[in-house]
Scaffold this motif. Structure first.
Motif, PDB file in Angstrom:
ATOM      1  N   GLY A  46     -57.806  46.222  73.304  1.00  0.00           N
ATOM      2  CA  GLY A  46     -57.819  45.629  71.973  1.00  0.00           C
ATOM      3  C   GLY A  46     -58.627  46.485  71.029  1.00  0.00           C
ATOM      4  N   LEU A  47     -58.563  46.177  69.752  1.00  0.00           N
ATOM      5  CA  LEU A  47     -59.220  46.982  68.742  1.00  0.00           C
ATOM      6  C   LEU A  47     -60.731  47.085  68.955  1.00  0.00           C
ATOM      7  CD1 LEU A  47     -58.850  48.615  66.172  1.00  0.00           C
ATOM      8  CD2 LEU A  47     -59.086  46.504  64.870  1.00  0.00           C
ATOM      9  N   PHE A  48     -61.377  45.951  69.263  1.00  0.00           N
ATOM     10  CA  PHE A  48     -62.829  45.959  69.409  1.00  0.00           C
ATOM     11  C   PHE A  48     -63.289  45.737  70.842  1.00  0.00           C
ATOM     12  CE2 PHE A  48     -62.068  44.629  65.004  1.00  0.00           C
ATOM     13  CZ  PHE A  48     -62.684  45.696  64.375  1.00  0.00           C
ATOM     14  N   SER A  49     -62.376  45.816  71.788  1.00  0.00           N
ATOM     15  CA  SER A  49     -62.755  45.558  73.177  1.00  0.00           C
ATOM     16  C   SER A  49     -63.077  46.865  73.900  1.00  0.00           C
ATOM     17  CB  SER A  49     -61.635  44.816  73.905  1.00  0.00           C
ATOM     18  OG  SER A  49     -60.473  45.607  73.942  1.00  0.00           O
ATOM     19  N   ARG A  50     -63.712  46.722  75.023  1.00  0.00           N
ATOM     20  CA  ARG A  50     -64.063  47.864  75.858  1.00  0.00           C
ATOM     21  C   ARG A  50     -62.832  48.339  76.629  1.00  0.00           C
ATOM     22  NH1 ARG A  50     -64.226  46.338  81.175  1.00  0.00           N
ATOM     23  NH2 ARG A  50     -64.234  44.107  81.520  1.00  0.00           N
ATOM     24  N   ASP A  51     -62.938  49.511  77.204  1.00  0.00           N
ATOM     25  CA  ASP A  51     -61.887  49.996  78.096  1.00  0.00           C
ATOM     26  C   ASP A  51     -62.054  49.316  79.450  1.00  0.00           C
ATOM     27  OD1 ASP A  51     -60.987  51.672  76.142  1.00  0.00           O
ATOM     28  OD2 ASP A  51     -61.516  53.521  77.151  1.00  0.00           O
ATOM     29  N   ALA A  52     -60.941  48.942  80.052  1.00  0.00           N
ATOM     30  CA  ALA A  52     -60.940  48.381  81.399  1.00  0.00           C
ATOM     31  C   ALA A  52     -60.284  49.398  82.321  1.00  0.00           C
ATOM     32  CB  ALA A  52     -60.168  47.066  81.425  1.00  0.00           C
ATOM     33  N   LEU A  53     -60.915  49.668  83.457  1.00  0.00           N
ATOM     34  CA  LEU A  53     -60.318  50.600  84.411  1.00  0.00           C
ATOM     35  C   LEU A  53     -59.312  49.874  85.279  1.00  0.00           C
ATOM     36  CD1 LEU A  53     -63.300  52.871  85.441  1.00  0.00           C
ATOM     37  CD2 LEU A  53     -61.408  53.377  83.947  1.00  0.00           C
ATOM     38  N   ALA A  78     -62.180  43.068  84.663  1.00  0.00           N
ATOM     39  CA  ALA A  78     -62.630  44.160  85.538  1.00  0.00           C
ATOM     40  C   ALA A  78     -64.092  44.482  85.244  1.00  0.00           C
ATOM     41  CB  ALA A  78     -61.765  45.396  85.323  1.00  0.00           C
ATOM     42  N   PRO A  79     -64.831  44.918  86.254  1.00  0.00           N
ATOM     43  CA  PRO A  79     -66.237  45.280  86.036  1.00  0.00           C
ATOM     44  C   PRO A  79     -66.375  46.317  84.930  1.00  0.00           C
ATOM     45  CG  PRO A  79     -65.707  45.331  88.372  1.00  0.00           C
ATOM     46  CD  PRO A  79     -64.412  45.131  87.639  1.00  0.00           C
ATOM     47  N   ASP A  80     -67.354  46.110  84.080  1.00  0.00           N
ATOM     48  CA  ASP A  80     -67.615  47.042  82.977  1.00  0.00           C
ATOM     49  C   ASP A  80     -68.490  48.157  83.528  1.00  0.00           C
ATOM     50  OD1 ASP A  80     -68.059  48.395  80.657  1.00  0.00           O
ATOM     51  OD2 ASP A  80     -69.071  46.747  79.631  1.00  0.00           O
ATOM     52  N   ILE A  81     -67.875  49.279  83.799  1.00  0.00           N
ATOM     53  CA  ILE A  81     -68.629  50.403  84.379  1.00  0.00           C
ATOM     54  C   ILE A  81     -68.926  51.477  83.349  1.00  0.00           C
ATOM     55  CG2 ILE A  81     -67.821  49.987  86.731  1.00  0.00           C
ATOM     56  CD1 ILE A  81     -66.455  52.848  84.829  1.00  0.00           C
ATOM     57  N   GLY A  82     -68.568  51.213  82.109  1.00  0.00           N
ATOM     58  CA  GLY A  82     -68.848  52.189  81.067  1.00  0.00           C
ATOM     59  C   GLY A  82     -67.866  53.339  81.099  1.00  0.00           C
ATOM     60  N   ALA A  83     -66.625  53.048  80.785  1.00  0.00           N
ATOM     61  CA  ALA A  83     -65.597  54.094  80.762  1.00  0.00           C
ATOM     62  C   ALA A  83     -66.078  55.247  79.902  1.00  0.00           C
ATOM     63  CB  ALA A  83     -64.285  53.540  80.231  1.00  0.00           C
ATOM     64  N   GLY A  84     -65.691  56.435  80.264  1.00  0.00           N
ATOM     65  CA  GLY A  84     -66.114  57.627  79.547  1.00  0.00           C
ATOM     66  C   GLY A  84     -67.119  58.428  80.338  1.00  0.00           C
ATOM     67  N   ARG A  85     -67.406  57.986  81.549  1.00  0.00           N
ATOM     68  CA  ARG A  85     -68.362  58.682  82.414  1.00  0.00           C
ATOM     69  C   ARG A  85     -67.790  58.847  83.812  1.00  0.00           C
ATOM     70  NH1 ARG A  85     -72.945  54.449  81.335  1.00  0.00           N
ATOM     71  NH2 ARG A  85     -72.060  53.960  79.330  1.00  0.00           N
ATOM     72  N   HIS A  86     -68.441  59.683  84.571  1.00  0.00           N
ATOM     73  CA  HIS A  86     -68.080  59.883  85.971  1.00  0.00           C
ATOM     74  C   HIS A  86     -68.340  58.590  86.733  1.00  0.00           C
ATOM     75  CE1 HIS A  86     -68.301  61.480  90.060  1.00  0.00           C
ATOM     76  NE2 HIS A  86     -67.594  62.492  89.604  1.00  0.00           N
ATOM     77  N   LEU A  87     -67.404  58.170  87.578  1.00  0.00           N
ATOM     78  CA  LEU A  87     -67.589  56.970  88.377  1.00  0.00           C
ATOM     79  C   LEU A  87     -68.476  57.272  89.576  1.00  0.00           C
ATOM     80  CD1 LEU A  87     -63.986  55.499  88.627  1.00  0.00           C
ATOM     81  CD2 LEU A  87     -65.837  54.763  87.132  1.00  0.00           C
ATOM     82  N   SER A  88     -69.471  56.427  89.787  1.00  0.00           N
ATOM     83  CA  SER A  88     -70.287  56.559  90.995  1.00  0.00           C
ATOM     84  C   SER A  88     -69.525  55.894  92.140  1.00  0.00           C
ATOM     85  CB  SER A  88     -71.640  55.865  90.803  1.00  0.00           C
ATOM     86  OG  SER A  88     -71.475  54.454  90.809  1.00  0.00           O
ATOM     87  N   SER A 110     -63.285  58.855  92.973  1.00  0.00           N
ATOM     88  CA  SER A 110     -62.821  59.292  91.679  1.00  0.00           C
ATOM     89  C   SER A 110     -63.989  59.499  90.754  1.00  0.00           C
ATOM     90  CB  SER A 110     -61.831  58.281  91.124  1.00  0.00           C
ATOM     91  OG  SER A 110     -62.469  57.248  90.479  1.00  0.00           O
ATOM     92  N   GLY A 111     -63.689  59.983  89.620  1.00  0.00           N
ATOM     93  CA  GLY A 111     -64.743  60.133  88.659  1.00  0.00           C
ATOM     94  C   GLY A 111     -64.412  61.131  87.601  1.00  0.00           C
ATOM     95  N   GLU A 112     -63.654  62.137  87.906  1.00  0.00           N
ATOM     96  CA  GLU A 112     -63.377  63.167  86.912  1.00  0.00           C
ATOM     97  C   GLU A 112     -62.169  62.762  86.097  1.00  0.00           C
ATOM     98  OE1 GLU A 112     -61.941  67.693  87.000  1.00  0.00           O
ATOM     99  OE2 GLU A 112     -63.570  67.189  88.344  1.00  0.00           O
TER     100      GLU A 112
END
Length: 133
Positions: A46-53, A78-88, A110-112
């Motif tokens: 959505g316009l103001f929503s976070r990215d969901a993996l 889905a858990p908010d893991i902060g899209a835009g970063r490498h996944l731990s 994954s992560g890259e």
């Protein structure tokens, strides 16, 4: 998903849930560190929503966009893991559990992002290392 699909070609595609309802757009694609295969898509719901993996297996891409076999509610929760970063590994494990997927036994994970230059920092469709959005 077919392994011959260029992950960069998914960025910007419309995403449809299992009922065929449009739920958003692919912002980034995350590659498995060990295999280099596309594994996760960051979907802007959505316009103001976070990215969901969302897992790319067993999703399918076609001329319309990306079709994922999950309900909209599951994706939005889905858990908010902060899209835009490498996944731990811990973040990836949380995502596997959330979607009820079998946890891979191979090391790595994954992560890259497809838009990155190997640093593990996603670049989306912009410059390497510069988050898209």
């Amino acid at each position: 998903m077919q392994s011959d699909v260029d992950p960069r070609s998914l960025i910007g595609r419309k995403v449809f849930d299992r009922d065929g309802v449009r739920i958003g757009t692919v912002d980034e694609v995350y590659l498995d560190d060990a295999t280099g295969e596309p594994e996760w898509a960051a979907v802007r719901t959505g316009l103001f929503s976070r990215d969901a993996l969302v897992p790319l297996q067993p999703s399918r891409a076609d001329g319309e966009g990306l079709h994922v076999p999950y309900e909209r509610t599951l994706i939005r929760n889905a858990p908010d893991i902060g899209a835009g970063r490498h996944l731990s590994p811990e973040q990836e494990l949380r995502l596997y559990r959330h979607y009820g997927l079998a946890i891979p036994s191979a090391e790595g994970g994954s992560g890259e992002s497809a838009g990155s230059s190997g640093s593990g920092e996603p670049g989306g469709s912009g410059e390497p290392g510069e988050p898209n959005g």
